[in-house]
Enzyme design. Structure first.
Site, PDB file in Angstrom:
ATOM      1  N   GLY A   5      36.766  35.809  42.670  1.00 31.87           N
ATOM      2  CA  GLY A   5      35.722  34.833  43.079  1.00 31.87           C
ATOM      3  C   GLY A   5      34.383  35.512  42.979  1.00 31.87           C
ATOM      4  O   GLY A   5      34.291  36.417  42.258  1.00 31.87           O
ATOM      5  N   SER A   6      33.343  34.841  43.954  1.00 30.38           N
ATOM      6  CA  SER A   6      32.166  35.281  43.868  1.00 30.38           C
ATOM      7  C   SER A   6      31.834  36.509  44.438  1.00 30.38           C
ATOM      8  O   SER A   6      32.701  37.031  45.364  1.00 30.38           O
ATOM      9  CB  SER A   6      31.297  34.262  44.443  1.00 30.38           C
ATOM     10  OG  SER A   6      31.500  34.176  45.677  1.00 30.38           O
ATOM     11  N   GLY A  46      33.504  38.447  47.897  1.00 26.57           N
ATOM     12  CA  GLY A  46      34.089  39.781  47.850  1.00 26.57           C
ATOM     13  C   GLY A  46      33.287  40.575  48.914  1.00 26.57           C
ATOM     14  O   GLY A  46      33.963  41.363  49.667  1.00 26.57           O
ATOM     15  N   GLU A  62      37.900  41.042  41.925  1.00 28.54           N
ATOM     16  CA  GLU A  62      37.559  40.369  40.379  1.00 28.54           C
ATOM     17  C   GLU A  62      36.563  39.551  40.759  1.00 28.54           C
ATOM     18  O   GLU A  62      36.844  38.345  41.114  1.00 28.54           O
ATOM     19  CB  GLU A  62      38.765  39.716  39.765  1.00 28.54           C
ATOM     20  CG  GLU A  62      39.816  40.617  39.520  1.00 28.54           C
ATOM     21  CD  GLU A  62      39.706  41.485  38.329  1.00 28.54           C
ATOM     22  OE1 GLU A  62      38.618  41.312  37.597  1.00 28.54           O
ATOM     23  OE2 GLU A  62      40.586  42.485  37.916  1.00 28.54           O
TER      24      GLU A  62
HETATM   25  P1  NAD Z   1      34.298  31.426  45.332  1.00 27.39           P
HETATM   26  O1  NAD Z   1      34.108  32.744  45.821  1.00 27.39           O
HETATM   27  O2  NAD Z   1      33.687  30.380  46.138  1.00 27.39           O
HETATM   28  O3  NAD Z   1      35.887  31.220  45.779  1.00 27.39           O
HETATM   29  C1  NAD Z   1      36.745  31.815  45.499  1.00 27.39           C
HETATM   30  C2  NAD Z   1      38.013  32.246  46.199  1.00 27.39           C
HETATM   31  O4  NAD Z   1      37.750  32.804  47.377  1.00 27.39           O
HETATM   32  C3  NAD Z   1      38.414  30.539  46.725  1.00 27.39           C
HETATM   33  O5  NAD Z   1      39.919  30.477  46.993  1.00 27.39           O
HETATM   34  C4  NAD Z   1      37.920  30.534  48.072  1.00 27.39           C
HETATM   35  O6  NAD Z   1      38.453  29.841  49.121  1.00 27.39           O
HETATM   36  C5  NAD Z   1      37.993  32.071  48.512  1.00 27.39           C
HETATM   37  N1  NAD Z   1      36.919  32.389  49.666  1.00 27.39           N
HETATM   38  C6  NAD Z   1      35.730  32.361  49.717  1.00 27.39           C
HETATM   39  N2  NAD Z   1      35.099  32.973  50.655  1.00 27.39           N
HETATM   40  C7  NAD Z   1      36.269  33.621  51.444  1.00 27.39           C
HETATM   41  C8  NAD Z   1      36.235  34.341  52.496  1.00 27.39           C
HETATM   42  N3  NAD Z   1      35.172  34.582  53.284  1.00 27.39           N
HETATM   43  N4  NAD Z   1      37.371  34.787  52.880  1.00 27.39           N
HETATM   44  C9  NAD Z   1      38.685  34.569  52.164  1.00 27.39           C
HETATM   45  N5  NAD Z   1      38.548  33.830  51.113  1.00 27.39           N
HETATM   46  C10 NAD Z   1      37.361  33.343  50.452  1.00 27.39           C
HETATM   47  O7  NAD Z   1      34.162  31.356  44.020  1.00 27.39           O
HETATM   48  P2  NAD Z   1      34.278  30.110  42.904  1.00 27.39           P
HETATM   49  O8  NAD Z   1      33.136  29.324  42.868  1.00 27.39           O
HETATM   50  O9  NAD Z   1      35.552  29.384  43.300  1.00 27.39           O
HETATM   51  O10 NAD Z   1      34.503  30.874  41.485  1.00 27.39           O
HETATM   52  C11 NAD Z   1      33.645  31.385  40.792  1.00 27.39           C
HETATM   53  C12 NAD Z   1      33.259  32.794  40.914  1.00 27.39           C
HETATM   54  O11 NAD Z   1      34.513  33.633  40.772  1.00 27.39           O
HETATM   55  C13 NAD Z   1      32.149  33.458  39.888  1.00 27.39           C
HETATM   56  O12 NAD Z   1      31.454  34.114  40.579  1.00 27.39           O
HETATM   57  C14 NAD Z   1      33.109  34.169  38.887  1.00 27.39           C
HETATM   58  O13 NAD Z   1      32.410  34.921  38.048  1.00 27.39           O
HETATM   59  C15 NAD Z   1      34.180  34.452  39.807  1.00 27.39           C
HETATM   60  N6  NAD Z   1      35.367  34.769  38.916  1.00 27.39           N
HETATM   61  C16 NAD Z   1      35.591  36.233  38.615  1.00 27.39           C
HETATM   62  C17 NAD Z   1      36.778  36.490  37.867  1.00 27.39           C
HETATM   63  C18 NAD Z   1      36.981  37.781  37.651  1.00 27.39           C
HETATM   64  O14 NAD Z   1      37.956  38.029  37.130  1.00 27.39           O
HETATM   65  N7  NAD Z   1      36.148  38.933  37.807  1.00 27.39           N
HETATM   66  C19 NAD Z   1      37.417  35.453  37.487  1.00 27.39           C
HETATM   67  C20 NAD Z   1      37.148  34.152  37.573  1.00 27.39           C
HETATM   68  C21 NAD Z   1      36.085  34.014  38.456  1.00 27.39           C
END
Ligand code: NAD
Length: 511
Positions: free
Chosen positions: A241-242, A246, A263
């Site tokens: 995720g974002s 992380g 990731e």
């Molecule tokens: P996001 O960070 O909003 O959410 C990703 C996941 O994390 C979701 O399941 C969310 O519920 C969970 N999450 C969020 N905050 C959390 C916390 N504090 N504790 C535990 N879990 C939590 O991201 P998004 O909008 O779904 O996806 C887009 C982002 O993901 C972009 O930044 C993109 O670059 C990244 N991404 C990275 C990869 C990679 O392999 N590097 C792949 C796909 C997406």
């Protein structure tokens, strides 16, 4: 531009696909809204898991790990993944429907995402007979020194909306053959694809005699993910995720000395050198920047083009964006190349980024407008944008998860590499060149600082055979192919003495 399907039609299509996969969505009005970005409408309410529910799921997965899965021979564990791969093949079209409905991907990309799941299952089945440890020469006579790889425990998988199923499969197929059990917290924006995958894996487990609790699904929002991160029985948290996510997850897992595989966001660039094949580079850049409506972690967000070819190259790119603008709309329509953004937040972020870029002296060369607003006021379709920037300002150094390509120019290759590396993220980078020295330099230690570095192809669209992931704020994790499996196992170093003597290492004398 195309006519959009209605929310009712999409609900019917999703219900049918889920049913064929063996999933029965419980419509819970108070649960997570299963929304489609195609229209912005809600299809179902999917029940969310509270922290107690997470604890129960982890407990069950932990018991399955401890009581049977870790002791199941790895090739037999591979049978479960082989069966999962068969079911994914049989339901490729259903899963692709759900990916399109939930994440807005065009049909060929949705099918491609499911193909990636099938490919990683094949890879993992082979891997189930190749979890090799090394044997090292011992410094002591009559001794054997070696390493053994053992299953790790429960793997908590947290996934993002934009690859709602492929990322789950990279983690799950590998974790299962490694002898781990899995608890999956899918994106709150994509609970339906998760229900389908979970149902297929449950069927594969029943068909192959694997314990049902080898996989548990915990749909929910951030709190659900946080509960997974905090549970000491979760040996590895693999979170995609974002960068913001992380930053929140990593310290929680570190506080209990758990393992984390991150990731996170990317801010990927392609360098276009004077010798580049400009037609080939145009295709690579346009797919990298505008494909998936700019919603891939590997989306190309920056173009670093040599001054001498900048005008000629930008003419080609802008012309291609003009053609794209005619093909924005219903992702189920084969003619469509750009589907919707995931939602209003993504659109607002794109608008704000374009405003900041303009304030920094940027000039919009193409796109940026919202489309189909009348037909679908709650959906967010946009023309991918190209913005020429005078410098790599703060907004260029940020990841905006929308289709904006910032253009920078360079004079010499060192400057191009410095611009390429001059961002906090380090996922993917490309160079388009026919100059071998430039290509090699880009891949060398003083070249691109990313986990993925390419020559004459774009930044996105990785194959599963390589290890996937990035450096710096991208988090350092590696998933999928090569030896990424090692993150899902624990290594034991073993020394066996068959000499009848007890020589101590380093020649130490004692007693
Ligand atoms: P996001 O960070 O909003 O959410 C990703 C996941 O994390 C979701 O399941 C969310 O519920 C969970 N999450 C969020 N905050 C959390 C916390 N504090 N504790 C535990 N879990 C939590 O991201 P998004 O909008 O779904 O996806 C887009 C982002 O993901 C972009 O930044 C993109 O670059 C990244 N991404 C990275 C990869 C990679 O392999 N590097 C792949 C796909 C997406």
């Amino acid at each position: 531009m195309t006519t959009l399907p209605t929310t009712d039609l999409l609900r019917e299509r999703a219900t049918a696909a889920l049913a064929r996969c063996g999933a029965e969505p419980v419509d819970d009005a108070a649960g997570l809204p299963g929304r489609t970005p195609l229209t912005g409408g809600v299809l179902f309410g999917v029940p969310a898991t509270d922290p107690e529910g997470v604890g129960a799921a982890v407990g069950a997965a932990h018991a399955a790990f401890r009581d049977s899965w870790r002791d199941t021979p790895a090739p037999q564990r591979g049978e479960l993944v082989r069966r999962l791969g068969e079911l994914l093949r049989a339901h490729k079209s259903d899963l692709a429907d759900l990916v399109t409905i939930e994440a807005g991907k065009i049909r060929s990309e949705a099918l491609g995402e499911v193909q990636e799941m099938i490919d990683v299952c094949d890879f993992a089945v082979g891997l189930s007979r190749q979890l090799y440890g090394r044997t090292m020469p011992s410094e002591r006579p009559g001794h054997r020194l070696m390493e053994t790889w053992h299953p790790l425990g429960v793997v908590g998988v947290v996934t993002a909306f934009n690859f709602p199923v492929a990322v789950w499969s990279w983690n799950t197929a590998i974790a299962l053959v490694c002898g781990d059990t899995v608890v999956w917290k899918p994106s709150e924006a994509a609970p339906m694809t998760a229900l389908a995958c979970h149902a297929l894996l449950a069927r594969a487990a029943a068909d192959t005699g694997a314990p049902a609790d080898v996989h548990r699904l915990v749909p929910g929002g951030r709190e659900t993910g946080a509960a997974l991160a905090d549970d000491p029985r979760v040996a590895l948290v693999s979170a995609t995720g974002s960068v913001r996510m992380g930053r929140e997850v990593a310290p929680r897992v570190a506080a209990r000395f758990g393992r984390c595989l991150l990731e996170l966001g990317g801010n990927n660039a392609a360098v276009v050198a004077p010798s580049a094949d400009l037609d080939l580079a145009t295709r690579g850049v346009v797919f990298g920047a505008a494909g998936t409506a700019g919603q891939r972690c590997t989306t190309q967000r920056r173009l670093i083009v040599h001054e001498d070819v900048a005008d000629a190259f930008l003419d080609r790119v802008v012309a291609a964006y003009g053609r794209l603008a005619e093909r924005i709309g219903d992702p189920f329509d084969d003619a469509t190349l750009v589907g919707p953004l995931i939602g209003e937040g993504a659109y607002d972020a794109m608008r704000a980024a374009l405003d900041r870029a303009a304030a920094d002296g940027g000039t919009v060369l193409a796109g940026g407008a919202r489309c189909l607003e009348k037909e679908a006021p709650d959906a967010y379709y946009v023309e991918p944008a190209v913005v020429r920037m005078p410098a790599q300002t703060d907004i260029v150094r940020d990841e905006t998860f929308a289709p904006i390509l910032y253009v920078l120019t360079y004079r010499d290759f060192d400057e191009a590499v410095a611009l390429h590396n001059g961002v906090p993220q380090g996922l993917s980078g490309s160079v388009f060149t026919q100059d071998q020295r430039e290509a090699e330099r880009f891949l060398a230690a003083d070249g691109a600082d990313c986990g993925i570095a390419n020559v004459n192809i774009g930044t996105s669209g990785a194959e599963i055979g390589g290890a996937f992931g990035g450096e710096k704020e991208t988090g350092g994790g590696r998933e999928s192919g090569s030896d990424a499996w090692r993150a899902y196992m624990r290594r034991a170093t073993n020394t066996v003495n068959h000499s009848g003597e007890l020589p101590l290492a380093q020649g130490v004398n004692f007693l």
